[in-house]
Enzyme design. Structure first.
Site, PDB file in Angstrom:
ATOM      1  N   CYS A  78       0.860  -1.175   0.000  1.00  0.00           N
ATOM      2  CA  CYS A  78       0.000   0.000   0.000  1.00  0.00           C
ATOM      3  C   CYS A  78       0.898   1.228   0.000  1.00  0.00           C
ATOM      4  O   CYS A  78       2.000   1.197  -0.536  1.00  0.00           O
ATOM      5  CB  CYS A  78      -0.940  -0.014   1.201  1.00  0.00           C
ATOM      6  SG  CYS A  78      -0.093   0.027   2.791  1.00  0.00           S
ATOM      7  N   HIS A  84      25.570  -3.385  29.561  1.00  0.00           N
ATOM      8  CA  HIS A  84      24.110  -3.476  29.454  1.00  0.00           C
ATOM      9  C   HIS A  84      23.659  -4.756  30.151  1.00  0.00           C
ATOM     10  O   HIS A  84      23.845  -5.860  29.642  1.00  0.00           O
ATOM     11  CB  HIS A  84      23.694  -3.495  27.982  1.00  0.00           C
ATOM     12  CG  HIS A  84      22.240  -3.233  27.756  1.00  0.00           C
ATOM     13  ND1 HIS A  84      21.259  -4.145  28.070  1.00  0.00           N
ATOM     14  CD2 HIS A  84      21.596  -2.146  27.253  1.00  0.00           C
ATOM     15  CE1 HIS A  84      20.081  -3.648  27.758  1.00  0.00           C
ATOM     16  NE2 HIS A  84      20.251  -2.432  27.262  1.00  0.00           N
TER      17      HIS A  84
END
Length: 674
Positions: free
Chosen positions: A28, A594
């Site tokens: 689309c 982390h």
């Protein structure tokens, strides 16, 4: 070397499971749309890891949407060029018999799912023509606004130039039934050209010569009520459904050897009269009924409808359920001469565009290049084209807090639209360029401005992210930043890190940009910041860390619960949520630690932070403690990447595996640049 377009296209196809797993491909305005045989083998996370991909959205049990933004057509064409994909040029896989294979949406409400999907996929291919026509309408309305030519004047009263300009947009809407007939038939698996020919027959000069709309004529000895089918959408939709069943029945009766001749012959012979006598008038009745129902609601309280529509759209668009409303808008224009949905819809669109404008301004301030690109693309596509999908998938669906900034804008804009009772006299996409198509246009301008600035200011004042998401973004930016300028140096000289090359530091310096201090041949050895098993980064189940995109290094599977400074350093960033910390060692090496993956979602629960930004720490000082059992109970991986985020300043960087690492175990070696 393959272009970025080709590389990304190959990346998408590979992680969808390859051509053998795909049964249908369309696109689309912003999304590649796939139907797949087995959704379980699609690697959504890996697809989304490509910077060109704005998002990945599953639909039902077999549908996959890959959001690409305004350049989606380029990626669609590129994927068609790849091996095994050329036969998808018409949208769906085709066998040698030309019988289309469709998997469709399957789920608890498969019938409802398919009905919406049918309407959505019917209108999506026509989007480009509708967009182009809407902008031509806008130019003519602008001419009316500036007093050049009345847009609504009869054609016999308009100059030849304007008559010709009107023909340019009317071509799309007059022949819209033909386009709808083709795309609806294609979606159902019927012959799209027969689907187009059926409504085309009702638009021919010969059919129109039978009489005026409302007249009754006798055909085959039967009364036929004539209707104006130009611009209609429901008659060709219903005719396409009828064609599907007729074709299916004919293929069972007619031998395959002559199907190519007799199936289209009998299809036309049956379906054109059926549409003219029965299905066409029925379709017009359905359209008029829906339009009248909504008009009654609007007449009862335009104010309520103007508020409900913009508040519904943010939830309809992600599901693709907004496309069927386009049919109702067009039907309103055909039946009433105006539409009352497009105006309030503008409140949703401009609230969305205001939100991404706020995100863009924050990204500029934070120098967040990734979000700057995403938000700028969404902002331009929206303000100039009226397309909301880049904003929706690039920002809104990625950050949950955004809906709390968006909906107030929708509400405020909808209230203003209700006060002015906004109407549209042409089908347009709500952008800055189409403002003159609304009536009163000044009231509409006030409404979209209210929606735009409400959402934008809410983003600027309250941000678009949670505290944890904001800290996560800042940590990743700090880790990815590879420039020579760094935060302030310590106020007093600090001893060099163990194993690091000696470094000179000016006593009393307060705001000095620190340069890497490793010369060619020098080496810094970095010890493990926490106890555990040191494993290669490639074992981290996160494509960003595993690919080294945030820098080379090592990963630790923790056996302890405390992160310590591996050397004397400055804390350059620490998350409030406690799941990550960044250090700059005396050698100039910047280190990101982390703790776990996706632990940002814990919002700080299970973590305790012992340091703050710009704090000086000594080797062995505790930085963060965490509760391993709690984190594991949330089914989150505890593996902890430890990466050098400014690797481009140095030479070779090597991660060293270890069965058991602690504060005395070297896990990373950094060599000076040549």
């Amino acid at each position: 070397m393959a272009s970025k377009l080709t590389t990304t296209s190959q990346h998408i196809l590979e992680n969808l499971g390859g051509p053998d797993n795909i049964t249908s491909m369309t696109h689309c305005a912003t999304r590649l749309r796939f139907q797949v045989k087995d959704q379980s083998i699609v690697d959504q996370q890996e697809i989304d890891s490509d910077p060109s991909v704005l998002g990945v959205v599953p639909q039902g049990s077999t549908g996959m949407q890959v959001v690409m933004g305004g350049s989606v057509a380029n990626y669609y064409q590129e994927i068609l060029k790849l091996d095994g994909m050329k036969h998808f040029a018409d949208g769906e896989a085709t066998e040698s018999s030309s019988k289309k294979e469709y998997g469709g949406v399957r789920g608890k409400y498969s019938g409802i799912d398919y009905a919406f999907e049918f309407l959505s996929d019917t209108f999506r291919p026509i989007l480009w023509a509708l967009l182009g026509a809407s902008l031509i309408i806008t130019l003519l309305v602008l001419a009316d606004t500036f007093g050049l030519q009345d847009f609504r004047a009869p054609m016999d009263e308009q100059p030849d130039t304007y008559v010709f300009l009107h023909s340019m947009w009317r071509s799309v809407f007059y022949f819209l039934p033909i386009m709808v007939g083709a795309t609806a038939a294609r979606k159902l698996g019927a012959n799209e050209w027969i689907g187009a020919a059926i409504p085309a027959a009702l638009l021919t000069p010969e059919f129109l010569a039978l009489g005026s709309a409302g007249d009754t004529v006798t055909v085959f000895g039967l009364p036929m009520v004539l209707n104006d089918y130009s611009g209609q959408v429901f008659p060709p939709l219903i005719a396409a459904i009828g064609l599907y069943w007729v074709e299916k029945a004919l293929k069972k009766i007619i031998p395959e050897a002559v199907q190519m001749v007799f199936v289209p012959f009998f299809s036309l012979l049956i379906m054109i009269p059926a549409t003219a006598f029965l299905l066409g008038p029925f379709g017009i009745g359905v359209g008029n009924g829906i339009s009248s129902l909504l008009e009654a609601v609007n007449n009862f309280s335009p104010f309520i409808l103007s508020i409900v529509i913009p508040l519904l759209y943010p939830f309809l668009v992600p599901l693709g359920l907004h496309w069927p409303l386009n049919a109702i808008m067009i039907q309103n224009l055909n039946t009433l001469g105006y539409d009352f949905i497009q105006g309030p819809m503008g409140a949703w669109n401009f609230a969305c565009f205001g939100l991404v404008t706020g995100v863009f301004l924050i990204a500029l301030k934070e120098k967040n290049r990734a979000m700057r690109q995403v938000s700028l693309g969404g902002m331009l596509a929206g303000l100039l084209g009226g397309i909301s999908e880049p904003s929706l998938y690039g920002v809104l669906l990625r950050f949950k807090k955004t809906y709390f900034r968006l909906l107030p804008g929708c509400l405020v804009g909808g209230i203003v639209m209700g006060i002015f009772d906004i109407k549209a006299y042409a089908f347009v996409f709500t952008s800055l360029l189409t403002i003159p198509a609304m009536d009163p246009w000044l009231g509409y301008t006030v409404g979209i401005a209210a929606a735009f600035f409400t959402s934008m200011l809410l983003v600027l004042f309250f941000d678009y992210r949670s505290d944890a998401e904001r800290d996560e973004a800042k940590a990743q930016m700090a880790a990815a930043e590879q420039t020579n300028n760094t935060p302030a140096a310590p106020a007093a000289p600090v001893a060099p890190a163990a194993g690091a090359a000696a470094a000179g530091g000016a006593a009393g310096a307060t705001a000095v940009a620190t340069k890497p201090r490793l010369a060619a041949g020098q080496l810094v050895e970095i010890t493990s910041p926490l106890e555990g098993h040191a494993v290669p980064l490639s074992e981290v189940p996160d494509p960003i860390f595993a690919a080294g995109k945030l820098g080379p290094g090592i990963a630790i599977e923790p056996t302890g619960n405390t992160v310590v400074a591996p050397a004397d350093a400055t804390v350059i960033l620490v998350q409030k949520s406690g799941h990550a910390v960044a250090l700059r060692l005396e050698s100039g090496v910047e280190l990101l630690i982390h703790i776990g993956l996706d632990t940002v979602q814990l919002g700080g629960e299970g973590f305790k932070v012992h340091v703050e930004r710009k704090q000086q720490v000594k080797a062995g000082d505790p930085l963060i403690t965490f509760d391993p059992e709690f984190i594991r109970s949330k089914n989150l991986p505890l593996i902890t990447p430890v990466v050098v985020s400014n690797a481009n300043k140095f030479g070779e960087i090597v991660g060293i595996e270890a069965a058991q690492a602690d504060a005395t175990t070297t896990v990373i070696k950094v060599n000076g640049a040549e």
